[in-house]
Design a protein around this motif. Structure first.
Motif, PDB file in Angstrom:
ATOM      1  N   THR A  29       0.836  -1.207   0.000  1.00 48.69           N
ATOM      2  CA  THR A  29       0.000   0.000   0.000  1.00 48.69           C
ATOM      3  C   THR A  29       0.870   1.256   0.000  1.00 48.69           C
ATOM      4  O   THR A  29       0.590   2.219  -0.724  1.00 48.69           O
ATOM      5  N   ASN A  31       3.878   1.456  -1.213  1.00 49.24           N
ATOM      6  CA  ASN A  31       4.453   1.500  -2.555  1.00 49.24           C
ATOM      7  C   ASN A  31       3.460   2.101  -3.557  1.00 49.24           C
ATOM      8  O   ASN A  31       3.814   2.960  -4.370  1.00 49.24           O
ATOM      9  N   ALA A  32       2.193   1.659  -3.480  1.00 44.53           N
ATOM     10  CA  ALA A  32       1.166   2.151  -4.416  1.00 44.53           C
ATOM     11  C   ALA A  32       0.890   3.638  -4.191  1.00 44.53           C
ATOM     12  O   ALA A  32       0.700   4.392  -5.150  1.00 44.53           O
ATOM     13  N   LYS A  37      -0.470   5.460  -7.495  1.00 47.47           N
ATOM     14  CA  LYS A  37      -1.463   4.528  -8.054  1.00 47.47           C
ATOM     15  C   LYS A  37      -2.656   4.353  -7.137  1.00 47.47           C
ATOM     16  O   LYS A  37      -3.686   3.829  -7.547  1.00 47.47           O
ATOM     17  N   PHE A  38      -2.494   4.720  -5.874  1.00 51.41           N
ATOM     18  CA  PHE A  38      -3.602   4.587  -4.925  1.00 51.41           C
ATOM     19  C   PHE A  38      -3.650   5.836  -4.050  1.00 51.41           C
ATOM     20  O   PHE A  38      -2.627   6.261  -3.506  1.00 51.41           O
ATOM     21  N   ASP A  39      -4.839   6.418  -3.958  1.00 50.24           N
ATOM     22  CA  ASP A  39      -5.019   7.606  -3.108  1.00 50.24           C
ATOM     23  C   ASP A  39      -5.505   7.167  -1.726  1.00 50.24           C
ATOM     24  O   ASP A  39      -6.525   6.474  -1.620  1.00 50.24           O
ATOM     25  N   PRO A  40      -4.791   7.564  -0.684  1.00 46.26           N
ATOM     26  CA  PRO A  40      -5.196   7.130   0.660  1.00 46.26           C
ATOM     27  C   PRO A  40      -6.477   7.816   1.107  1.00 46.26           C
ATOM     28  O   PRO A  40      -6.842   8.877   0.612  1.00 46.26           O
TER      29      PRO A  40
END
Lengths: 67, 140
Positions: A29, A31-32, A37-40
């Motif tokens: 997570t 890393n993403a 690539k991923f919005d928290p």
């Protein structure tokens, strides 16, 4: 959404695993998020802000250009 | 995940425990399902009382497995949850669409055999597996 997580982590000489441990998430997570690539979620963003003693805006920036 | 890896962090340790719990309940469910499916024929010669008890035990263990799955999901971080929930949504949708079309095949005499629910479960399982793998790849 852009973020400075990787820079802030490097400044403290932390590994992704150490940051993941501090934020109670998986290394994948982190890393993403670092790669954009991923919005928290807001709670996780606040948690990161508290960890680095910064405001959320200092870590995460919206990529939409303001006129 | 090995025991050594489980000891790395609170997050990993919690997930290892939840994974082990889910695995144990799933194994128990499969065993009780096998008993309910085969024992009436091979063990107690279709004794109604034993068969009802076997089905009830299978249902109770099945619901306990669902609870363990919920605990497992809630223990994951938000990205892992998103990957699994997306995969579940896709497999449910595929199962519904494929299942109804498959059932229709027999109604309109395109196939001669009786459609089996197990075939739909296999399709849903494979869809879930592929969706989880693609989800992890997407966020790599």
């Amino acid at each position: 959404m852009k973020n400075r997580l990787k820079v802030l982590r490097a400044e403290r000489d932390w590994t992704q695993a150490q940051l993941a441990n501090a934020l109670d998430v998986s290394r994948q997570t982190i890393n993403a998020i670092e790669k954009g690539k991923f919005d928290p979620s807001l709670p996780l963003a606040f948690k990161a802000a508290r960890l680095f003693s910064l405001s959320i805006e200092d870590i995460f920036q919206d990529e939409v250009e303001t006129v | 995940m090995t025991k050594q890896e489980c000891e790395q962090s609170t997050y990993q340790r919690k997930n290892c425990e939840n994974n082990a719990n889910l695995r144990n309940w799933t194994i128990a469910w499969v065993i009780t399902m096998a008993i309910a499916a085969f024992a009436p024929r091979f063990v107690w010669d279709y004794n109604t009382a034993f068969s009802v008890i076997a089905i009830l035990v299978n249902l109770v263990i099945g619901f306990r497995m669902l609870v363990a799955n919920r605990v497992h999901l809630k223990g994951l971080d938000e990205m892992q949850q998103k990957i699994l929930l997306d995969a579940m949504a896709l497999s449910l949708g595929v199962g519904l669409v494929v299942g109804l079309s498959y059932e229709l095949l027999e109604d309109i005499k395109l196939i001669t055999f009786q459609p089996e629910i197990a075939h739909v479960v296999i399709v849903m399982g494979l869809t879930y597996l592929v969706a989880v793998l693609l989800g992890h790849r997407k966020y790599q």
